[in-house]
Write a protein that holds these residues in place. Structure first.
Motif, PDB file in Angstrom:
ATOM      1  N   ARG A  61      54.360  25.171  64.407  1.00 41.30           N
ATOM      2  CA  ARG A  61      55.150  25.035  63.188  1.00 41.30           C
ATOM      3  C   ARG A  61      56.020  23.784  63.157  1.00 41.30           C
ATOM      4  NH1 ARG A  61      56.440  31.442  62.021  1.00 41.30           N
ATOM      5  NH2 ARG A  61      54.250  32.041  62.006  1.00 41.30           N
ATOM      6  N   THR A  62      55.897  22.934  64.175  1.00 43.81           N
ATOM      7  CA  THR A  62      56.649  21.676  64.141  1.00 43.81           C
ATOM      8  C   THR A  62      56.036  20.803  63.040  1.00 43.81           C
ATOM      9  OG1 THR A  62      55.215  20.666  65.810  1.00 43.81           O
ATOM     10  CG2 THR A  62      57.211  21.764  66.609  1.00 43.81           C
ATOM     11  N   PRO A  63      56.858  19.943  62.429  1.00 44.73           N
ATOM     12  CA  PRO A  63      56.345  19.147  61.307  1.00 44.73           C
ATOM     13  C   PRO A  63      55.125  18.302  61.667  1.00 44.73           C
ATOM     14  CG  PRO A  63      58.722  19.078  61.351  1.00 44.73           C
ATOM     15  CD  PRO A  63      58.302  19.762  62.625  1.00 44.73           C
ATOM     16  N   MET A  64      54.280  18.173  60.687  1.00 41.20           N
ATOM     17  CA  MET A  64      53.075  17.345  60.786  1.00 41.20           C
ATOM     18  C   MET A  64      53.494  15.909  61.101  1.00 41.20           C
ATOM     19  SD  MET A  64      49.724  17.455  60.140  1.00 41.20           S
ATOM     20  CE  MET A  64      48.444  16.304  59.687  1.00 41.20           C
ATOM     21  N   GLN A  65      52.704  15.254  61.950  1.00 41.64           N
ATOM     22  CA  GLN A  65      53.054  13.918  62.432  1.00 41.64           C
ATOM     23  C   GLN A  65      52.248  12.862  61.662  1.00 41.64           C
ATOM     24  OE1 GLN A  65      53.976  16.189  66.637  1.00 41.64           O
ATOM     25  NE2 GLN A  65      52.680  14.383  66.766  1.00 41.64           N
ATOM     26  N   TRP A  66      52.919  12.236  60.705  1.00 43.22           N
ATOM     27  CA  TRP A  66      52.207  11.307  59.819  1.00 43.22           C
ATOM     28  C   TRP A  66      52.207   9.875  60.328  1.00 43.22           C
ATOM     29  CZ3 TRP A  66      49.012  13.291  56.439  1.00 43.22           C
ATOM     30  CH2 TRP A  66      49.230  14.589  55.993  1.00 43.22           C
ATOM     31  N   ASP A  67      53.336   9.460  60.941  1.00 41.41           N
ATOM     32  CA  ASP A  67      53.360   8.104  61.513  1.00 41.41           C
ATOM     33  C   ASP A  67      54.372   8.067  62.656  1.00 41.41           C
ATOM     34  OD1 ASP A  67      55.955   7.561  60.395  1.00 41.41           O
ATOM     35  OD2 ASP A  67      55.010   7.055  58.486  1.00 41.41           O
ATOM     36  N   SER A  68      54.569   6.894  63.239  1.00 35.47           N
ATOM     37  CA  SER A  68      55.468   6.838  64.401  1.00 35.47           C
ATOM     38  C   SER A  68      56.874   6.404  63.996  1.00 35.47           C
ATOM     39  CB  SER A  68      54.895   5.894  65.461  1.00 35.47           C
ATOM     40  OG  SER A  68      54.641   4.655  64.855  1.00 35.47           O
ATOM     41  N   GLY A  69      57.104   6.324  62.688  1.00 38.77           N
ATOM     42  CA  GLY A  69      58.428   5.914  62.210  1.00 38.77           C
ATOM     43  C   GLY A  69      59.402   7.079  62.226  1.00 38.77           C
ATOM     44  N   GLU A  70      60.523   6.866  61.513  1.00 35.79           N
ATOM     45  CA  GLU A  70      61.573   7.870  61.536  1.00 35.79           C
ATOM     46  C   GLU A  70      61.079   9.212  60.998  1.00 35.79           C
ATOM     47  OE1 GLU A  70      66.346   7.836  60.843  1.00 35.79           O
ATOM     48  OE2 GLU A  70      65.074   6.747  59.454  1.00 35.79           O
ATOM     49  N   HIS A  71      61.439  10.272  61.659  1.00 40.24           N
ATOM     50  CA  HIS A  71      61.044  11.645  61.285  1.00 40.24           C
ATOM     51  C   HIS A  71      59.521  11.789  61.152  1.00 40.24           C
ATOM     52  CE1 HIS A  71      65.291  11.879  60.664  1.00 40.24           C
ATOM     53  NE2 HIS A  71      65.266  11.180  59.546  1.00 40.24           N
ATOM     54  N   ALA A  72      58.820  10.977  61.866  1.00 43.34           N
ATOM     55  CA  ALA A  72      57.344  11.045  61.932  1.00 43.34           C
ATOM     56  C   ALA A  72      56.688  10.912  60.566  1.00 43.34           C
ATOM     57  CB  ALA A  72      56.890  12.339  62.605  1.00 43.34           C
ATOM     58  N   GLY A  73      57.404  10.350  59.599  1.00 39.14           N
ATOM     59  CA  GLY A  73      56.828  10.199  58.258  1.00 39.14           C
ATOM     60  C   GLY A  73      56.723  11.516  57.528  1.00 39.14           C
ATOM     61  N   PHE A  74      57.280  12.583  58.148  1.00 44.59           N
ATOM     62  CA  PHE A  74      57.214  13.904  57.501  1.00 44.59           C
ATOM     63  C   PHE A  74      58.206  13.994  56.359  1.00 44.59           C
ATOM     64  CE2 PHE A  74      59.316  18.081  57.283  1.00 44.59           C
ATOM     65  CZ  PHE A  74      58.271  18.821  56.737  1.00 44.59           C
ATOM     66  N   SER A  75      59.366  13.381  56.573  1.00 44.96           N
ATOM     67  CA  SER A  75      60.455  13.533  55.618  1.00 44.96           C
ATOM     68  C   SER A  75      61.342  12.295  55.681  1.00 44.96           C
ATOM     69  CB  SER A  75      61.260  14.778  56.016  1.00 44.96           C
ATOM     70  OG  SER A  75      62.385  14.897  55.210  1.00 44.96           O
ATOM     71  N   ALA A  76      62.109  12.100  54.602  1.00 41.32           N
ATOM     72  CA  ALA A  76      63.035  10.970  54.605  1.00 41.32           C
ATOM     73  C   ALA A  76      64.328  11.332  55.327  1.00 41.32           C
ATOM     74  CB  ALA A  76      63.331  10.565  53.161  1.00 41.32           C
ATOM     75  N   CYS A  77      64.531  12.620  55.589  1.00 48.11           N
ATOM     76  CA  CYS A  77      65.750  13.025  56.295  1.00 48.11           C
ATOM     77  C   CYS A  77      65.378  13.918  57.476  1.00 48.11           C
ATOM     78  CB  CYS A  77      66.695  13.743  55.341  1.00 48.11           C
ATOM     79  SG  CYS A  77      65.983  15.265  54.725  1.00 48.11           S
ATOM     80  N   GLU A  78      66.382  14.418  58.160  1.00 43.52           N
ATOM     81  CA  GLU A  78      66.164  15.288  59.315  1.00 43.52           C
ATOM     82  C   GLU A  78      65.317  16.510  58.906  1.00 43.52           C
ATOM     83  OE1 GLU A  78      67.468  14.327  62.220  1.00 43.52           O
ATOM     84  OE2 GLU A  78      66.723  16.123  63.264  1.00 43.52           O
ATOM     85  N   PRO A  79      64.161  16.726  59.538  1.00 42.97           N
ATOM     86  CA  PRO A  79      63.333  17.875  59.153  1.00 42.97           C
ATOM     87  C   PRO A  79      63.992  19.215  59.472  1.00 42.97           C
ATOM     88  CG  PRO A  79      62.086  16.303  60.482  1.00 42.97           C
ATOM     89  CD  PRO A  79      63.520  15.889  60.555  1.00 42.97           C
ATOM     90  N   TRP A  80      63.545  20.256  58.783  1.00 44.43           N
ATOM     91  CA  TRP A  80      64.109  21.616  58.953  1.00 44.43           C
ATOM     92  C   TRP A  80      63.898  22.151  60.368  1.00 44.43           C
ATOM     93  CZ3 TRP A  80      61.517  26.229  60.190  1.00 44.43           C
ATOM     94  CH2 TRP A  80      60.135  26.106  60.342  1.00 44.43           C
ATOM     95  N   PHE A  81      62.883  21.607  61.078  1.00 47.58           N
ATOM     96  CA  PHE A  81      62.543  22.101  62.417  1.00 47.58           C
ATOM     97  C   PHE A  81      62.236  20.889  63.283  1.00 47.58           C
ATOM     98  CE2 PHE A  81      59.535  24.868  65.105  1.00 47.58           C
ATOM     99  CZ  PHE A  81      60.590  25.472  65.766  1.00 47.58           C
ATOM    100  N   HIS A  82      62.424  21.041  64.610  1.00 49.59           N
ATOM    101  CA  HIS A  82      62.257  19.839  65.430  1.00 49.59           C
ATOM    102  C   HIS A  82      60.829  19.318  65.459  1.00 49.59           C
ATOM    103  CE1 HIS A  82      63.280  23.308  68.147  1.00 49.59           C
ATOM    104  NE2 HIS A  82      61.973  23.329  68.108  1.00 49.59           N
ATOM    105  N   LEU A  83      60.779  18.012  65.606  1.00 50.53           N
ATOM    106  CA  LEU A  83      59.494  17.335  65.744  1.00 50.53           C
ATOM    107  C   LEU A  83      59.060  17.382  67.201  1.00 50.53           C
ATOM    108  CD1 LEU A  83      60.560  14.285  63.651  1.00 50.53           C
ATOM    109  CD2 LEU A  83      58.414  15.504  63.235  1.00 50.53           C
ATOM    110  N   ASN A  84      57.765  17.329  67.406  1.00 53.17           N
ATOM    111  CA  ASN A  84      57.270  17.129  68.757  1.00 53.17           C
ATOM    112  C   ASN A  84      57.403  15.627  69.026  1.00 53.17           C
ATOM    113  OD1 ASN A  84      55.680  16.693  71.053  1.00 53.17           O
ATOM    114  ND2 ASN A  84      54.439  18.488  70.584  1.00 53.17           N
ATOM    115  N   GLU A  85      58.175  15.285  70.086  1.00 48.79           N
ATOM    116  CA  GLU A  85      58.483  13.858  70.272  1.00 48.79           C
ATOM    117  C   GLU A  85      57.230  13.000  70.536  1.00 48.79           C
ATOM    118  OE1 GLU A  85      58.268  12.611  73.604  1.00 48.79           O
ATOM    119  OE2 GLU A  85      57.602  14.640  74.200  1.00 48.79           O
TER     120      GLU A  85
END
Ligand code: NOJ
Length: 552
Positions: A410-434
């Motif tokens: 359930r960690t956010p989908m990883q779209w790119d290597s930029g901030e918040h993995a490209g999932f969101s423009a702000c802090e995601p609701w759940f942690h990203l897999n680093e």
């Protein structure tokens, strides 16, 4: 309505909406995000999307606690975003199926609020009981998520049944009015253009009269009195005849503990209740019954589950094929190797993608996403996880949960290597897999022809262009091997042979006799360098096609 069985040629992509893509910048996935990624989804070669619940919900079980079946949660963009999504998906040739969760509702659903106040016609919409003498519970059933299956309600002055969380009261499907509600829900979405339903724990909806107490193992006490219960087929037939049969749609029933023989009661024959079933045996190669009770990964157990489903259903029912969804940790971490992530992710893709049935790919699986690193109990969010093993010492509990929690999916989908993995423009609701920073993201994988992502695309395309995957017969070779999985789809004109090593070391294998003197064409491999005869490198996977099968 004639059923074309379009789903038999298809591959589905599952979206767990909270974590797919945030389109409105609030840190949570939504339909705007999905719409912006439809071309990506289409580019995988899939034919449809299954959405985990999108309805309004308090979110205790991330949407599987529904407070209104006829709407879309405003956090996902509401009904207008959904209609837009439906149009845009259809215009790309993508089907859309919804999650139908009618074993239970949220306790915040209007029906429950009225039922607890005995307001008709809702008084008997749920399973209420007064309790036994001496303040004892109505029976000894366990809930799957939160302690016993009964909760006292002060407003009504009775207990209600909840097979899942306390805030997920079970509907009383024996009440014809409740079944009419289900029919209404089905017709509402089908008339809007939805192409079918994945039906949540559908085999639980009919409970045995009298709700008897059980003497079986504590963890599943009661389950034999409601799984495949007395009126299940009657109810499913009603849903078919009053709604589903009017549309060329698909139904996929989630069926805990089901065996392939039992599944045929639902999906066999012409007058079937459902089109496919989500079975759990393929999820038990490293656990007993459910993910939380561990044992070491056993390839033989996995192969046996594949084999029994392929063989038992052949010509009699249709398989739903999967290795990941939102209820299980990532398959690379479970059945493969994080160290050999790239190779094992591709090997696992080959292990199920060429079987007969309809494959489902879960968001992020196509990138080879893995479990996240758990540092403490506060890393978990899921209601099921947080209620497991509460009696165990903290260290041991953490270890078990870190291995088995559904939160890994359930960690956010990883779209790119930029901030918040490209999932969101702000802090995601759940942690990203680093590890999104280390190449495990869509952008990096797009640009690498040898990525897991591009491997999935090739595998899906190959599946589609090779007729014997659907028309052939499944045959497994070297069944007893603990390291190799070798299977073929064999038809008169053509066969497809899959050879996979599940070993972390280099091993040797021999081709099945039937293929030794054939001309094999290598169509897909997870190593760039040519295969080396009978030597299989770690997690090596090869897919061959063979014209004209040998006579045996
Ligand atoms: C099965 C769903 O897949 C899961 O996510 C959910 O928690 C339970 N059913 C209860 O609805």
């Amino acid at each position: 309505m004639i059923k074309t069985e379009w789903y038999k040629n298809g591959v589905f992509y599952q979206i767990w909406p909270r974590s797919f893509k945030d389109g409105n910048g609030d840190g949570m996935g939504d339909l705007y995000g999905v719409i912006s990624k439809l071309d990506y989804i289409k580019s995988l070669g899939v034919d449809g999307i299954w959405f985990s619940p999108l309805y309004p919900s308090p979110g205790v079980d991330c949407g599987y606690d529904i407070s209104d079946y006829m709407d879309i949660d405003s956090a996902y963009g509401g009904m207008s975003a959904f209609r837009d999504l439906l149009d845009q998906a259809h215009s790309r040739g993508l089907k859309v199926i919804m999650d139908l969760v009618v074993n239970h509702t949220s306790d915040e659903h209007e029906w429950f609020q009225k039922s607890r106040r005995r307001i008709d016609p809702y008084t008997d919409y749920y399973i209420w009981r007064p309790g036994k003498k001496g303040g004892k519970l109505p029976n000894n059933w366990d809930s799957h998520f939160e302690g016993k299956a009964w909760q006292w309600d002060d407003v009504r002055g009775e207990y209600y049944l909840h097979l899942f969380a306390i805030k997920q009261p079970d509907l009383n499907m024996d009440n014809p009015l409740v079944r009419q509600e289900v029919v209404r829900i089905l017709n509402f979405w089908l008339e809007m253009g939805v192409d079918g339903f994945r039906e949540d724990v559908i085999t639980f909806i009919s409970k045995k009269e009298g709700l008897p107490s059980d003497r079986l193992m504590p963890a599943t006490r009661g389950i034999r009195f409601y799984n495949n219960g007395p009126h299940i087929h009657e109810y499913l037939r009603q849903f078919r005849s009053e709604a589903l049969d009017r549309f060329d749609c698909v139904t996929i029933g989630e069926a805990p503990l089901i065996s392939p023989e039992k599944a045929l009661d639902y999906i066999g024959g012409d007058q079937r209740d459902l089109d496919m079933m989500i079975q759990f045996q393929c999820m038990c190669a490293n656990c007993f019954f459910i993910d939380y009770y561990p044992h070491p990964f056993s390839l033989r157990k996995l192969k046996k589950s594949f084999r029994t489903w392929q063989e038992t259903l052949d010509g009699r029912g249709w398989n739903m094929l999967y290795l990941e969804n939102h209820d299980h940790p990532r398959v690379v971490s479970r059945y493969g190797s994080e160290r050999l992530r790239d190779k094992s992710a591709k090997a696992l893709c080959c292990a199920y993608m060429f079987q007969k049935g309809t494959p489902f790919v879960y968001q992020g699986q196509e990138l080879g996403m893995t479990n996240f690193k758990v540092t403490g109990l506060s890393d978990f969010e899921d209601v099921q996880t947080l209620n497991q093993f509460t009696w165990l010492p903290k260290g041991l509990r953490l270890k078990l949960l870190a291995r088995a929690s559904r939160d890994h999916a359930r960690t956010p989908m990883q779209w790119d290597s930029g901030e918040h993995a490209g999932f969101s423009a702000c802090e995601p609701w759940f942690h990203l897999n680093e590890n999104y920073r280390r190449g495990i993201n869509v952008e990096s994988e797009e640009s690498n022809p040898c990525s897991v992502l591009n491997f999935y695309r090739k595998a899906i395309a190959l599946r589609k262009e090779t007729g014997c995957v659907l028309s052939g017969v499944y045959r497994e070779y070297k069944r007893r091997s603990r390291r190799h999985y070798i299977y073929a789809m064999e038809s008169e004109s053509e066969s497809l042979l899959v050879v996979i090593s599940f070993s972390k070391k280099t091993t040797r294998f021999t081709l099945p006799l039937a293929y030794q003197f054939r001309e094999l064409t290598l169509r897909l491999s997870n190593y760039e360098k040519e295969p080396q005869g009978d030597v299989l490198r770690p997690y090596e996977a090869r897919v061959y096609t063979v014209k004209q099968q040998s006579s045996r």
